[in-house]
Write a protein that holds these residues in place. Structure first.
Motif, PDB file in Angstrom:
ATOM      1  N   ALA A   8       0.852  -1.190   0.000  1.00  0.00           N
ATOM      2  CA  ALA A   8       0.000   0.000   0.000  1.00  0.00           C
ATOM      3  C   ALA A   8       0.884   1.235   0.000  1.00  0.00           C
ATOM      4  CB  ALA A   8      -0.921   0.017   1.212  1.00  0.00           C
ATOM      5  N   THR A   9       0.515   2.209  -0.820  1.00  0.00           N
ATOM      6  CA  THR A   9       1.114   3.536  -0.769  1.00  0.00           C
ATOM      7  C   THR A   9       0.185   4.416   0.060  1.00  0.00           C
ATOM      8  OG1 THR A   9       2.199   3.300  -2.910  1.00  0.00           O
ATOM      9  CG2 THR A   9       1.815   5.536  -2.125  1.00  0.00           C
ATOM     10  N   LEU A  10       0.718   4.996   1.126  1.00  0.00           N
ATOM     11  CA  LEU A  10      -0.101   5.764   2.056  1.00  0.00           C
ATOM     12  C   LEU A  10      -0.075   7.243   1.681  1.00  0.00           C
ATOM     13  CD1 LEU A  10       0.943   4.041   5.401  1.00  0.00           C
ATOM     14  CD2 LEU A  10      -0.823   3.383   3.765  1.00  0.00           C
ATOM     15  N   SER A  11      -1.244   7.830   1.584  1.00  0.00           N
ATOM     16  CA  SER A  11      -1.389   9.234   1.220  1.00  0.00           C
ATOM     17  C   SER A  11      -1.719  10.070   2.452  1.00  0.00           C
ATOM     18  CB  SER A  11      -2.501   9.410   0.181  1.00  0.00           C
ATOM     19  OG  SER A  11      -2.226   8.632  -0.975  1.00  0.00           O
ATOM     20  N   PRO A  12      -1.303  11.332   2.462  1.00  0.00           N
ATOM     21  CA  PRO A  12      -1.534  12.169   3.648  1.00  0.00           C
ATOM     22  C   PRO A  12      -2.955  12.703   3.720  1.00  0.00           C
ATOM     23  CG  PRO A  12      -0.401  13.438   1.968  1.00  0.00           C
ATOM     24  CD  PRO A  12      -0.503  12.034   1.435  1.00  0.00           C
ATOM     25  N   THR A  13      -3.383  13.039   4.915  1.00  0.00           N
ATOM     26  CA  THR A  13      -4.608  13.792   5.133  1.00  0.00           C
ATOM     27  C   THR A  13      -4.225  15.246   5.395  1.00  0.00           C
ATOM     28  OG1 THR A  13      -4.653  13.539   7.543  1.00  0.00           O
ATOM     29  CG2 THR A  13      -5.574  11.721   6.225  1.00  0.00           C
ATOM     30  N   ASN A  14      -5.225  16.085   5.618  1.00  0.00           N
ATOM     31  CA  ASN A  14      -4.922  17.492   5.865  1.00  0.00           C
ATOM     32  C   ASN A  14      -4.280  17.727   7.229  1.00  0.00           C
ATOM     33  OD1 ASN A  14      -7.122  17.013   7.489  1.00  0.00           O
ATOM     34  ND2 ASN A  14      -8.447  18.554   6.556  1.00  0.00           N
TER      35      ASN A  14
ATOM     36  N   ARG B 185       4.271  10.909   3.948  1.00  0.00           N
ATOM     37  CA  ARG B 185       4.218   9.852   2.942  1.00  0.00           C
ATOM     38  C   ARG B 185       4.470   8.522   3.632  1.00  0.00           C
ATOM     39  NH1 ARG B 185       2.643  13.681   0.846  1.00  0.00           N
ATOM     40  NH2 ARG B 185       3.069  14.578  -1.213  1.00  0.00           N
ATOM     41  N   GLY B 186       4.053   7.439   2.998  1.00  0.00           N
ATOM     42  CA  GLY B 186       4.307   6.136   3.590  1.00  0.00           C
ATOM     43  C   GLY B 186       4.184   5.006   2.602  1.00  0.00           C
ATOM     44  N   GLU B 187       4.914   3.928   2.873  1.00  0.00           N
ATOM     45  CA  GLU B 187       4.838   2.699   2.091  1.00  0.00           C
ATOM     46  C   GLU B 187       4.713   1.531   3.059  1.00  0.00           C
ATOM     47  OE1 GLU B 187       4.702   2.323  -1.174  1.00  0.00           O
ATOM     48  OE2 GLU B 187       5.029   4.447  -1.689  1.00  0.00           O
ATOM     49  N   LEU B 188       3.850   0.568   2.724  1.00  0.00           N
ATOM     50  CA  LEU B 188       3.618  -0.585   3.596  1.00  0.00           C
ATOM     51  C   LEU B 188       3.656  -1.855   2.759  1.00  0.00           C
ATOM     52  CD1 LEU B 188       1.074  -0.939   6.452  1.00  0.00           C
ATOM     53  CD2 LEU B 188       1.035  -2.623   4.607  1.00  0.00           C
TER      54      LEU B 188
ATOM     55  N   VAL C 226      -5.908   0.747   5.086  1.00  0.00           N
ATOM     56  CA  VAL C 226      -4.870   0.995   6.084  1.00  0.00           C
ATOM     57  C   VAL C 226      -4.955   2.449   6.533  1.00  0.00           C
ATOM     58  CG1 VAL C 226      -2.398   0.960   6.561  1.00  0.00           C
ATOM     59  CG2 VAL C 226      -3.373  -0.696   4.970  1.00  0.00           C
ATOM     60  N   GLY C 227      -4.765   2.690   7.817  1.00  0.00           N
ATOM     61  CA  GLY C 227      -4.747   4.053   8.325  1.00  0.00           C
ATOM     62  C   GLY C 227      -3.747   4.197   9.459  1.00  0.00           C
ATOM     63  N   ILE C 228      -3.193   5.373   9.606  1.00  0.00           N
ATOM     64  CA  ILE C 228      -2.317   5.691  10.733  1.00  0.00           C
ATOM     65  C   ILE C 228      -2.921   6.881  11.468  1.00  0.00           C
ATOM     66  CG2 ILE C 228      -0.040   6.547  11.420  1.00  0.00           C
ATOM     67  CD1 ILE C 228       1.159   4.975   9.131  1.00  0.00           C
TER      68      ILE C 228
ATOM     69  N   SER D  10      -8.230   7.186  17.436  1.00  0.00           N
ATOM     70  CA  SER D  10      -8.631   8.581  17.522  1.00  0.00           C
ATOM     71  C   SER D  10      -9.061   9.042  16.135  1.00  0.00           C
ATOM     72  CB  SER D  10      -7.459   9.433  18.017  1.00  0.00           C
ATOM     73  OG  SER D  10      -6.590   9.771  16.947  1.00  0.00           O
ATOM     74  N   PRO D  11      -9.750  10.183  16.036  1.00  0.00           N
ATOM     75  CA  PRO D  11     -10.136  10.703  14.714  1.00  0.00           C
ATOM     76  C   PRO D  11      -8.976  11.398  14.001  1.00  0.00           C
ATOM     77  CG  PRO D  11     -10.927  12.161  16.437  1.00  0.00           C
ATOM     78  CD  PRO D  11     -10.331  10.974  17.140  1.00  0.00           C
ATOM     79  N   LYS D  12      -7.798  11.468  14.605  1.00  0.00           N
ATOM     80  CA  LYS D  12      -6.670  12.192  14.015  1.00  0.00           C
ATOM     81  C   LYS D  12      -5.898  11.281  13.057  1.00  0.00           C
ATOM     82  CE  LYS D  12      -6.163  15.188  18.072  1.00  0.00           C
ATOM     83  NZ  LYS D  12      -5.254  15.640  19.154  1.00  0.00           N
ATOM     84  N   ARG D  13      -6.488  10.990  11.913  1.00  0.00           N
ATOM     85  CA  ARG D  13      -5.842  10.141  10.916  1.00  0.00           C
ATOM     86  C   ARG D  13      -4.889  10.996  10.081  1.00  0.00           C
ATOM     87  NH1 ARG D  13     -10.075   8.180   8.834  1.00  0.00           N
ATOM     88  NH2 ARG D  13     -10.180   9.377   6.911  1.00  0.00           N
ATOM     89  N   VAL D  14      -3.630  10.541   9.980  1.00  0.00           N
ATOM     90  CA  VAL D  14      -2.610  11.315   9.273  1.00  0.00           C
ATOM     91  C   VAL D  14      -2.207  10.683   7.944  1.00  0.00           C
ATOM     92  CG1 VAL D  14      -1.697  12.398  11.355  1.00  0.00           C
ATOM     93  CG2 VAL D  14      -0.796  10.178  10.642  1.00  0.00           C
ATOM     94  N   LEU D  15      -2.347   9.367   7.815  1.00  0.00           N
ATOM     95  CA  LEU D  15      -2.032   8.668   6.572  1.00  0.00           C
ATOM     96  C   LEU D  15      -3.100   7.618   6.317  1.00  0.00           C
ATOM     97  CD1 LEU D  15       1.841   8.120   6.874  1.00  0.00           C
ATOM     98  CD2 LEU D  15       0.691   9.458   5.092  1.00  0.00           C
ATOM     99  N   GLN D  16      -3.337   7.333   5.045  1.00  0.00           N
ATOM    100  CA  GLN D  16      -4.340   6.323   4.701  1.00  0.00           C
ATOM    101  C   GLN D  16      -4.011   5.739   3.335  1.00  0.00           C
ATOM    102  OE1 GLN D  16      -8.001   8.517   4.771  1.00  0.00           O
ATOM    103  NE2 GLN D  16      -7.427   9.868   3.092  1.00  0.00           N
ATOM    104  N   GLY D  17      -4.494   4.526   3.106  1.00  0.00           N
ATOM    105  CA  GLY D  17      -4.242   3.878   1.830  1.00  0.00           C
ATOM    106  C   GLY D  17      -5.016   2.585   1.717  1.00  0.00           C
TER     107      GLY D  17
END
Length: 220
Positions: free
Chosen positions: A111-117, A123-126, A194-196, A208-215
């Motif tokens: 998964a390539t992880l994309s940022p939220t606002n 950035r991220g790779e998994l 996937v979420g961070i 928490s609702p503070k999601r910083v990366l997702q994919g």
């Protein structure tokens, strides 16, 4: 009692204990529990794990220990990660048996992880691949915001119906980078999102609702 009803109830025991079922699903589980001593015993075991989770959530390591926690490494033995791991047991418990007894081989997923606002420069790779009866997860992130006192990041696998399991917590270095290796239950193979999130200790063991990366996971 049919085999299908027994299997279906087993899959719902974790969400049942966490109050995540719809009223109709909850009623079906309770009806089955009245007739099935095996599932009642499994539910008792899950309740014991839940009590351990609540006890773990009240713990906080000494200040001198927290200051020595490594950055950019998985902190799987810290209090928040322990609580998250126990939560993962509860959510996944109903399907772990079936997952461990699958005869097929799980394909590697990436998964390539994309940022939220909340973290526009992140950035991220998994990569997730089979490792014995579990899944090994390799995570590389960069550009994450610096963490405050008592904060950490947490990796989640999310199913299409919204149910999720935690893979553990980690910290980042001064540049917002981390390279970690974690283990996830094999059932995580069925969780394709996937979420961070950014978490705080002590706190609710849920996300928490503070999601910083997702994919989204794809076969590699």
């Amino acid at each position: 009692m049919t085999g299908g009803a027994h299997e279906r109830t087993g899959e719902r025991l974790g969400p049942y204990l966490l109050g995540q079922l719809e009223p109709e699903e909850r009623a079906e589980v309770e009806e089955h529990l009245r007739e099935c001593p095996v599932c009642r015993e499994e539910l008792r075991d899950l309740k014991m794990a839940h009590e351990a989770l609540r006890s773990a959530a009240a713990l906080r390591p000494p200040e001198n220990v927290r200051e020595r926690l490594p950055r950019g490494r998985s902190t799987l033995f810290t209090r928040p990660a322990l609580a998250a791991a126990l939560l993962a047991v509860l959510v996944a418990a109903g399907v772990v048996y079936a997952a461990l007894h699958r005869t097929d081989t799980a394909e590697a997923m990436t998964a390539t992880l994309s940022p939220t606002n909340l973290a526009p420069g992140a950035r991220g790779e998994l990569r997730m691949e089979e490792s014995g009866s579990n899944m090994r997860v390799r995570l590389e992130v960069s550009g994450l915001p610096p963490l405050g006192r008592g904060e950490y990041y947490e990796l989640w696998f999310v199913r299409e119906d919204g149910r999720r399991i935690s893979c553990g917590g980690f910290t980042v270095d001064e540049a917002g980078r981390a390279s970690v290796v974690m283990n996830a239950p094999r059932v995580a193979y069925g969780y394709r999102r996937v979420g961070i999130t950014r978490e705080r200790s002590p706190g609710d063991p849920g996300p928490s609702p503070k999601r910083v990366l997702q994919g989204r996971l794809h076969e590699s």
